[in-house]
Design a protein around this motif. Structure first.
Motif, short mmCIF file in Angstrom:
data_model
loop_
_atom_site.label_atom_id
_atom_site.label_comp_id
_atom_site.label_asym_id
_atom_site.label_seq_id
_atom_site.Cartn_x
_atom_site.Cartn_y
_atom_site.Cartn_z
N GLY A 59 1.13 -1.05 -0.10
CA GLY A 59 0.30 0.20 0.13
C GLY A 59 0.56 0.86 0.25
N THR A 60 2.13 0.99 0.41
CA THR A 60 3.22 2.36 0.12
C THR A 60 3.91 2.66 -0.90
N THR A 61 4.37 3.16 -1.59
CA THR A 61 5.54 3.26 -3.15
C THR A 61 6.33 4.40 -2.05
N ASP A 62 7.73 4.44 -2.61
CA ASP A 62 8.33 5.84 -2.35
C ASP A 62 9.32 5.66 -3.69
N LYS A 63 10.19 6.83 -4.12
CA LYS A 63 11.05 7.27 -4.52
C LYS A 63 12.21 7.33 -3.98
N GLY A 64 13.20 5.96 -5.27
CA GLY A 64 14.55 6.30 -4.62
C GLY A 64 15.00 7.30 -5.22
N GLU A 65 16.31 6.40 -5.68
CA GLU A 65 17.14 8.17 -5.88
C GLU A 65 17.42 8.26 -7.43
N VAL A 66 16.93 7.49 -8.38
CA VAL A 66 16.60 8.15 -9.94
C VAL A 66 15.76 7.49 -10.20
N PRO A 67 14.24 8.02 -10.13
CA PRO A 67 12.30 7.30 -10.22
C PRO A 67 12.20 8.10 -11.69
N ASN A 68 12.78 9.20 -12.05
CA ASN A 68 11.87 10.26 -13.52
C ASN A 68 12.32 8.79 -14.43
N GLY A 69 11.39 8.94 -14.88
CA GLY A 69 10.43 7.69 -16.33
C GLY A 69 10.24 6.37 -15.98
N TYR A 70 9.56 6.43 -14.69
CA TYR A 70 9.61 4.72 -14.19
C TYR A 70 7.76 5.71 -13.35
N ASN A 71 7.12 4.18 -13.05
CA ASN A 71 6.34 4.48 -11.91
C ASN A 71 5.99 3.13 -11.62
N VAL A 72 5.76 2.66 -10.24
CA VAL A 72 5.22 1.14 -9.85
C VAL A 72 4.12 1.35 -8.90
N SER A 73 3.47 0.37 -8.95
CA SER A 73 2.49 -0.99 -8.98
C SER A 73 2.92 -1.52 -7.20
N ARG A 74 2.41 -1.45 -6.34
CA ARG A 74 2.07 -2.73 -5.47
C ARG A 74 0.76 -3.47 -5.26
N LEU A 75 1.36 -3.79 -6.15
CA LEU A 75 -0.52 -4.59 -6.99
C LEU A 75 -0.89 -5.78 -5.69
N ASN A 76 -0.13 -6.13 -4.53
CA ASN A 76 -0.25 -7.05 -3.04
C ASN A 76 0.95 -6.90 -3.11
N LYS A 77 0.41 -7.60 -1.52
CA LYS A 77 2.10 -8.00 -1.07
C LYS A 77 3.26 -8.66 -1.48
#
Lengths: 114, 107
Positions: free
Chosen positions: A53-71
């Motif tokens: 349920g949580t996501t955070d940017k790291g060092e090089v997030p530009n150009g990417y997206n993420v999804s935590r679909l489930n555990k």
């Protein structure tokens, strides 16, 4: 147990194409991570998810997206691929809060953007 | 800022010679430090962690808070030690990796 699995293993894209890299873990870990590995730059954190349920940017997030679909699952999306995103991508998981914080890595996805 | 520095991109030593892979860190607080290794065509995996004070495959690493270092050492290198080595620092909910050192053992 398979540990951390990633698909695909290899991918070639043209500039501007989109794709999603899939990652799954069967160790019941709370935390998951996406890294890219480039020669001379080591491993750089793109995004991470400390818990479901949580996501955070790291060092090089530009150009990417993420999804935590489930555990179990944590996907990485490139909306419009660029040659600078040619790299090897690693997914990892860990159980933060334990004494060791060991990260377990997937086999990697080798992505080439033409 | 939290940072891990591995000054050597490549280290080449002869079989049987001592090995030292350097790692320096910057971190405010008590660090948790690790060494990860990636052998050819294998996954990145944990080699050792400082809190365990263990020796794995003949490798040891001592945390020196005064010099902010966590160098990896082995007294006698073996050919199977050839690999990419990453020093890493645990920080809050993530781990920060250095840029890595490729160790090459010459026969």
């Amino acid at each position: 147990n398979a540990g951390v699995t990633q698909t695909p293993k290899f991918q070639v894209l043209k500039t501007g194409q989109s794709m999603t890299l899939q990652c799954a873990q069967d160790m019941n870990h709370n935390s998951m991570y996406w890294y890219r590995q480039d020669p001379g730059m080591g491993l750089r954190l793109i995004y991470y998810s400390a818990s479901e349920g949580t996501t955070d940017k790291g060092e090089v997030p530009n150009g990417y997206n993420v999804s935590r679909l489930n555990k179990r699952e944590f996907s990485l999306r490139l909306e419009s691929a660029a040659p600078s995103q040619t790299s090897v991508y690693f997914c990892a998981s860990s159980e933060l809060g334990s004494s060791y914080n060991e990260q377990f890595f997937g086999p990697g996805t080798r992505l080439t953007v033409l | 800022a939290q940072r891990v520095t591995q000054p050597e991109k490549l280290l080449s030593v002869f079989k049987g010679a001592p090995v030292e892979l350097k790692c320096n860190y910057s971190y405010s607080g008590s660090p948790e430090l690790f060494w990860y290794v990636q052998y050819s065509r294998q996954r990145l995996q944990l080699l050792l962690r400082h809190i365990s004070r263990e020796s794995i495959k003949g490798f040891t690493a001592d945390l020196n808070k005064g010099e902010t270092s966590f160098h990896l050492k082995k007294p006698f290198a073996q050919e199977e030690d050839s690999a990419m080595y990453y020093c890493a620092l645990s920080s809050a909910s993530k781990i920060i990796f250095g840029s890595g050192t490729r160790l090459s053992i010459r026969p």
